[in-house]
Design an enzyme around this catalytic site. Structure first.
Site, PDB file in Angstrom:
ATOM      1  N   GLY A   1       0.818  -1.202   0.000  1.00 60.78           N
ATOM      2  CA  GLY A   1       0.000   0.000   0.000  1.00 60.78           C
ATOM      3  C   GLY A   1       0.848   1.246   0.000  1.00 60.78           C
ATOM      4  N   PRO A   2       0.229   2.370  -0.351  1.00 60.26           N
ATOM      5  CA  PRO A   2       0.979   3.631  -0.391  1.00 60.26           C
ATOM      6  C   PRO A   2       1.461   4.029   1.002  1.00 60.26           C
ATOM      7  CG  PRO A   2      -1.349   3.955  -0.974  1.00 60.26           C
ATOM      8  CD  PRO A   2      -1.169   2.507  -0.744  1.00 60.26           C
TER       9      PRO A   2
ATOM     10  N   GLY B   1       1.937   5.660   4.548  1.00 60.84           N
ATOM     11  CA  GLY B   1       1.035   6.287   5.518  1.00 60.84           C
ATOM     12  C   GLY B   1      -0.337   5.665   5.623  1.00 60.84           C
ATOM     13  N   THR B   2      -0.547   4.502   5.018  1.00 62.82           N
ATOM     14  CA  THR B   2      -1.877   3.910   5.094  1.00 62.82           C
ATOM     15  C   THR B   2      -2.027   2.972   6.287  1.00 62.82           C
ATOM     16  OG1 THR B   2      -1.088   2.318   3.467  1.00 62.82           O
ATOM     17  CG2 THR B   2      -2.504   4.086   2.679  1.00 62.82           C
TER      18      THR B   2
ATOM     19  N   LYS C   1       0.471   0.391   7.332  1.00 58.27           N
ATOM     20  CA  LYS C   1       1.054  -0.943   7.226  1.00 58.27           C
ATOM     21  C   LYS C   1       1.846  -1.289   8.487  1.00 58.27           C
ATOM     22  CE  LYS C   1       3.161   0.247   3.427  1.00 58.27           C
ATOM     23  NZ  LYS C   1       2.585   1.585   3.267  1.00 58.27           N
ATOM     24  N   THR C   2       2.704  -0.375   8.919  1.00 63.93           N
ATOM     25  CA  THR C   2       3.476  -0.611  10.128  1.00 63.93           C
ATOM     26  C   THR C   2       2.541  -0.777  11.321  1.00 63.93           C
ATOM     27  OG1 THR C   2       5.192   0.788   9.189  1.00 63.93           O
ATOM     28  CG2 THR C   2       5.375   0.274  11.522  1.00 63.93           C
TER      29      THR C   2
ATOM     30  N   HIS D   1     -15.106   6.471 -15.367  1.00 66.71           N
ATOM     31  CA  HIS D   1     -14.464   5.249 -15.833  1.00 66.71           C
ATOM     32  C   HIS D   1     -15.026   4.028 -15.078  1.00 66.71           C
ATOM     33  CE1 HIS D   1     -10.819   3.000 -17.329  1.00 66.71           C
ATOM     34  NE2 HIS D   1     -11.147   2.245 -16.299  1.00 66.71           N
ATOM     35  N   GLU D   2     -15.010   4.095 -13.761  1.00 67.50           N
ATOM     36  CA  GLU D   2     -15.490   2.950 -12.971  1.00 67.50           C
ATOM     37  C   GLU D   2     -16.980   2.749 -13.160  1.00 67.50           C
ATOM     38  OE1 GLU D   2     -13.301   1.011 -11.810  1.00 67.50           O
ATOM     39  OE2 GLU D   2     -11.657   2.438 -12.071  1.00 67.50           O
TER      40      GLU D   2
ATOM     41  N   HIS E   1     -17.490   0.776 -16.295  1.00 63.47           N
ATOM     42  CA  HIS E   1     -17.288  -0.665 -16.084  1.00 63.47           C
ATOM     43  C   HIS E   1     -18.556  -1.289 -15.484  1.00 63.47           C
ATOM     44  CE1 HIS E   1     -13.098  -1.053 -17.015  1.00 63.47           C
ATOM     45  NE2 HIS E   1     -12.645  -0.323 -16.009  1.00 63.47           N
TER      46      HIS E   1
END
Ligand code: ADP
Ligand code: MG
Ligand code: ZN
Length: 525
Positions: A89-90, A92-93, A95-96, A311-312, A315
């Site tokens: 993930g980018p 600051g999301t 993960k840590t 776009h989404e 779809h």
């Protein structure tokens, strides 16, 4: 005692002393020992309650917590536990934070290290550090080893300037050896984090290593509100502060950005000796953070969001109106991994085979994104976001022609490209005659074009539904399958998270307050 013996003794003592010095200082003899800082036990406890907005990731990680809590239950039944999970993930999301929360929930030691700490100039150091680290971990099992920024060591081997970095390759190889070396049930779980999954060496992702991959995306509207709630627990909020409105005004913010927002607002309020943190403090804090973000060019422009929403929506509308297509489960315009948005469809039951009709519907749906952009913004203004869609349709169409015998012109012949031989893979298609190859290309082109036309017809017919769904996405960011149907029918979404926009109940009068409102208004066409 003779003088000779005495001097011999002194010399021996000197040599002994010198050796110890060298080892102690991590000199020549101790160069491979991990420094105290290489793998530190983290005593700061976190739990899943400290993490919000990443529910899917949490669900996937529950199992690891269960295992660490009661390893014997799993091993008794002979189950194999994942040895490693990769959090993608980018920055600051969270993960840590998630990794720490797993340790906290399972109540086991948590060792953290970073990929960059392995990469040292002296050849061999990184590799022996990895060995050392796993020795330590095994002594402390059950435990969690967390490798942050694993891409620093885990980059594909043999690429880069000068054919790659020898040291890094050795380190990576050692990491692979260690991960293969311990038994799944020894109680060491290796977690790693990266924001560059694309550069990782494929060997890391093979079964028995980081076979579990957990995406940790930017939070959506509701996630942002929950994250704000977590961080606002520590501050005194004024009555005019409505966190759901702040969440609305912060699309593209990561969890770390939101934590920062609350903190900055509190600091600003303290500076002017306020009793409570007020909405204008959040406004100023947001401006400050946005400026920083823009410099990092992370925040999406309004135009980008619009394009992704259409776009989404494209779809989804095409998918819903194509024969034999799976129901839509969720649509979101929150970037996830390298995708800008996402339409998830859920098969109603397990599928063993796919029909030609289903393949065609899949292609049409994949083209729906690009077609919607063309319809709304014009052919010249389409974005590059359809790249993976185009890749996907090409792959499907090619497989239909060369593998599944679904093209009348080419018949039921296997022309498939890759064939494993003793010496590697051999390309069969390139061995076909030039005429056949041209036929294949033409057929692939025809099938994709048909899908494109199908998408265009559907979207032309349902232009208003497209409009409603896109506007709904801009407003709510994530919609469940049921909500998609509601929004298309011009009704309010039903999911509990989509309570009536609070804007109505808390009219803002100050200029500062209004800018917290979303820029996008519902445009009824
Ligand atoms: P990453 O490792 O993905 O770069 P971190 O876990 O280091 O992100 O996040 C930094 C800080 O931001 C965390 O300590 C926490 O305060 C806050 N934060 C980030 N994501 C979240 C989240 N999903 N929920 C709550 N807080 C978060
Ligand atoms: Mg981190
Ligand atoms: Zn797409």
């Amino acid at each position: 005692m003779s003088g000779f013996l005495l001097s011999l003794l002194i010399i021996a003592a000197l040599i002994y002393w010198q050796r110890r010095q060298m080892q102690g200082s991590g000199g020549l003899f101790g160069f491979g020992k991990s420094k105290a800082t290489l793998m530190t036990q983290d005593h700061m406890r976190a739990t899943f309650d400290d993490v919000a907005g990443v529910d899917e990731a949490k669900e996937e990680l529950e199992e690891i917590v269960d295992f660490l809590r009661r390893p014997e239950v799993f091993s008794r039944l002979g189950g194999k536990i994942p040895k490693g999970a990769l959090l993608i993930g980018p920055p600051g999301t969270g993960k840590t934070l998630l990794a720490r929360a797993i340790a906290g929930e399972a109540d086991v030691p948590f060792f953290r290290t970073s990929g960059s700490e392995f990469v040292e100039m002296l050849v061999g150091v990184g590799a022996s550090r990895v060995r050392d680290m796993f020795d330590q971990a095994k002594k402390n099992a059950p435990c969690i080893v967390f490798i942050d920024e694993i891409d620093a060591v885990g980059r594909s081997r043999g690429v880069g300037i000068g054919g790659g970095n020898d040291e890094r390759e050795q380190t990576l190889n050692q990491l692979l050896v260690e991960m293969d070396g311990f038994e799944a049930n020894e109680g060491v779980v290796v977690l790693a984090a990266t924001n560059r999954p694309d550069v990782l060496d494929k060997a890391l992702l093979r079964p028995g290593r980081f076979d579990r991959q957990v995406v940790v995306p930017h939070p959506d509207l509701r996630g942002r509100e929950k994250i704000l709630q977590i961080h606002a627990r520590k501050v005194r909020l004024g009555r005019d502060v409505d966190l759901s409105i702040i969440a609305r005004g912060t699309p593209g913010f990561s969890g770390a950005d939101l934590a920062n927002l609350v903190n900055e607002a509190a600091l600003l309020a303290a500076r002017v000796r306020r009793e409570f943190v007020q909405i204008q403090d959040f406004e100023s804090a947001k401006d400050k953070i946005l400026m920083g973000l823009e410099r990092r060019s992370q925040v999406m422009t309004h135009e980008d969001r619009m394009r992704i929403a259409y776009h989404e929506a494209g779809h989804a509308i095409v998918g819903m109106n194509s024969p034999q297509h799976d129901p839509i489960h969720k649509v979101t315009i929150i970037p996830r991994g390298r995708a800008l948005g996402l339409v998830m469809s859920l098969p109603e039951r397990d599928q063993l085979t796919m029909t030609a009709v289903q393949f065609r519907s899949k292609i049409a749906m994949a083209m729906g994104g690009r077609v919607a952009e063309e319809l709304v913004f014009g052919k010249e203004n389409v974005g590059s976001g359809a790249q993976s869609d185009i890749q996907q349709v090409t792959k499907i169409a090619r497989a239909m022609v060369t593998k599944y015998g679904m093209s009348e012109r080419l018949g039921t012949i296997d022309y498939s490209t890759e064939q494993d031989t003793f010496l590697g893979s051999m390309n069969r298609e390139t061995q076909a005659s030039p005429e056949t190859r041209m036929l294949i290309d033409n057929e692939v082109r025809r099938i994709v074009d048909e899908g494109y036309q199908q998408a265009k017809e559907i979207l032309n017919e349902r232009r208003q539904e497209l409009e409603r769904l896109a506007q709904g996405l801009l407003e709510y960011e994530t919609l469940s399958g049921e909500d998609v149907r509601k929004v298309i029918a011009d009704e309010k979404p039903v999911s509990p998270e989509h309570t009536e926009p609070k804007v109505v109940r808390h009219p803002r009068t100050t200029k500062a307050g209004t800018s917290m409102l979303p820029k996008v208004r519902r445009q009824q066409s």
